[in-house]
Design an enzyme around this catalytic site. Structure first.
Site, short mmCIF file in Angstrom:
data_model
loop_
_atom_site.label_atom_id
_atom_site.label_comp_id
_atom_site.label_asym_id
_atom_site.label_seq_id
_atom_site.Cartn_x
_atom_site.Cartn_y
_atom_site.Cartn_z
NE ARG A 14 -3.59 0.58 2.46
CZ ARG A 14 -3.57 1.41 3.51
NH1 ARG A 14 -2.96 1.07 4.61
NH2 ARG A 14 -4.18 2.57 3.46
CE LYS A 68 1.36 -4.99 6.45
NZ LYS A 68 1.01 -3.71 5.86
NE ARG A 124 2.85 5.02 11.12
CZ ARG A 124 2.34 4.33 10.09
NH1 ARG A 124 1.24 3.63 10.25
NH2 ARG A 124 2.93 4.34 8.92
C1 BTN Z 1 0.38 -3.78 2.37
O1 BTN Z 1 1.15 -2.85 2.12
O2 BTN Z 1 0.05 -4.05 3.53
C2 BTN Z 1 -0.19 -4.63 1.25
C3 BTN Z 1 0.75 -5.73 0.86
C4 BTN Z 1 0.20 -6.61 -0.24
C5 BTN Z 1 1.24 -7.59 -0.75
C6 BTN Z 1 0.65 -8.58 -1.70
S1 BTN Z 1 1.76 -9.91 -2.05
C7 BTN Z 1 0.69 -10.46 -3.31
C8 BTN Z 1 0.18 -9.24 -4.03
N1 BTN Z 1 1.10 -8.84 -5.07
C9 BTN Z 1 1.65 -7.65 -4.82
O3 BTN Z 1 2.49 -7.08 -5.54
N2 BTN Z 1 1.19 -7.17 -3.65
C10 BTN Z 1 0.22 -8.06 -3.06
#
Ligand code: BTN
Length: 320
Positions: free
Chosen positions: A116, A181, A315
């Site tokens: 994100r 996380k 946060r």
């Molecule tokens: C976040 O930032 O919390 C979201 C992370 C999401 C990661 C997943 S891994 C599978 C899919 N492909 C990506 O490039 N991102 C999501």
């Protein structure tokens, strides 16, 4: 799937001769192939004279056939790739070039995993789950409201089944274990959200990643780190798919509003003093929960206010 790595995934020593016999290469050929895999996939393979080769730590590689068979009852197609830039990008590409959904893309490794707010999602080979479900939507924007929060509930169920009883949610869709996380969700769209569009639900779960990872700039947890056991990633992908199709069904029937109570019950920061960050802007308040659309409800200066948007992040309050 790399036959050599399938043989080595147990983390035990295998002689160059036995590996060569299994894949029809000479001992020198095995050595060369393994060096190539190290460079290509970023894995470490130890070579000890008289004993052979072993991986620095065991892996649980994905089993394509089992995954395909397990998903067939839901009518989902599975695409398993060895290495891809991002499973989200790949699912969007496939849908936009004519593939029909539901389409699940999983990979052993992502070279440019997306998180994100433009962040990178660290995605080493064979370690975690990189999972993207692509869907074709033609019902306008309504089913998308609160969708990422609904997905968080499904991911949570799968994690609980794999030994993380205390895992919870942090708005909008982080999954935290003991304040760290363990999983994240990134939903991406293509097409026209008011009519026909493609939505990709991207889920990253830290599964067997352990040790120090320099590129992660926040506290993180993994299933193996928590349970002390190597987790079967195929089994996890199947249980995640099970919960995902259950919660997608509930979301289709009643929207997020039908799941709001359950979501708030799993929200780790209910009642917490927190700051909402939107770029340089910071709003301090007390977290009240979420509304029917999944927007964050906060008590700010004595007033209830609702916030939504992909660029927001929450946060715990830090007045220092
Ligand atoms: C976040 O930032 O919390 C979201 C992370 C999401 C990661 C997943 S891994 C599978 C899919 N492909 C990506 O490039 N991102 C999501």
């Amino acid at each position: 799937m790399q036959k050599l790595l399938q043989l080595l995934q147990d983390g035990e020593f295998h002689s160059g001769e036995s590996l060569g016999r299994a894949i029809g290469l000479s001992r020198a050929g095995v050595w060369k192939r393994l060096q190539g895999l190290e460079a290509e996939l970023g894995i470490t393979i130890f070579r000890v004279r008289g004993r052979g080769y072993r991986l620095s730590s065991p892996l649980s590689l994905l089993r394509t056939d089992e995954l395909g068979e397990g998903l067939a009852p839901y009518g989902w197609k599975a695409v398993l790739t060895e290495s891809v830039s991002s499973t989200n990008a790949e699912a969007l590409r496939l849908l936009s070039t004519g593939a029909s959904g539901p389409l699940l893309v999983v990979a052993e490794k992502q070279s440019s995993g997306r998180g994100r707010r433009g962040r990178v999602w660290v995605s080493p080979y064979g370690a975690n789950l990189y999972y993207s479900l692509g869907l074709q939507l033609d019902g306008g924007v309504y089913p998308l409201e609160g969708l990422s929060l609904t997905i968080g509930l499904a991911v949570r169920r799968a994690l609980v089944e794999f030994g993380c009883e205390t895992v919870g949610l942090k708005w909008p869709n982080d999954l935290l274990l003991d304040g760290r996380k363990i999983a994240g969700i990134l939903i991406e769209l293509a097409g026209d959200p008011s009519s026909i569009c493609q939505v990709v639900i991207g889920i990253g779960i830290n599964v067997n990643m352990t040790g120090a990872i320099a590129d992660i700039d926040q506290p993180w947890a993994s299933l193996q780190g928590h349970t002390g056991r190597l987790v079967d990633r195929t089994a996890l992908a199947l249980r995640l798919s099970h919960w995902l199709q259950r919660y997608l069904e509930l979301h289709r029937e009643n929207g997020f509003s039908g799941l709001r109570q359950e979501w708030e019950a799993c929200h780790l920061w209910q009642g917490a003093e927190a700051s909402l960050l939107a770029g340089p802007q910071r709003i301090d308040g007390v977290v009240l929960g979420v509304d029917q659309q999944g927007a964050l409800r906060m008590q700010v200066a004595g007033e209830e206010r609702h916030f939504s948007g992909g660029e927001l992040s929450l946060r715990l309050r830090d007045d220092s």
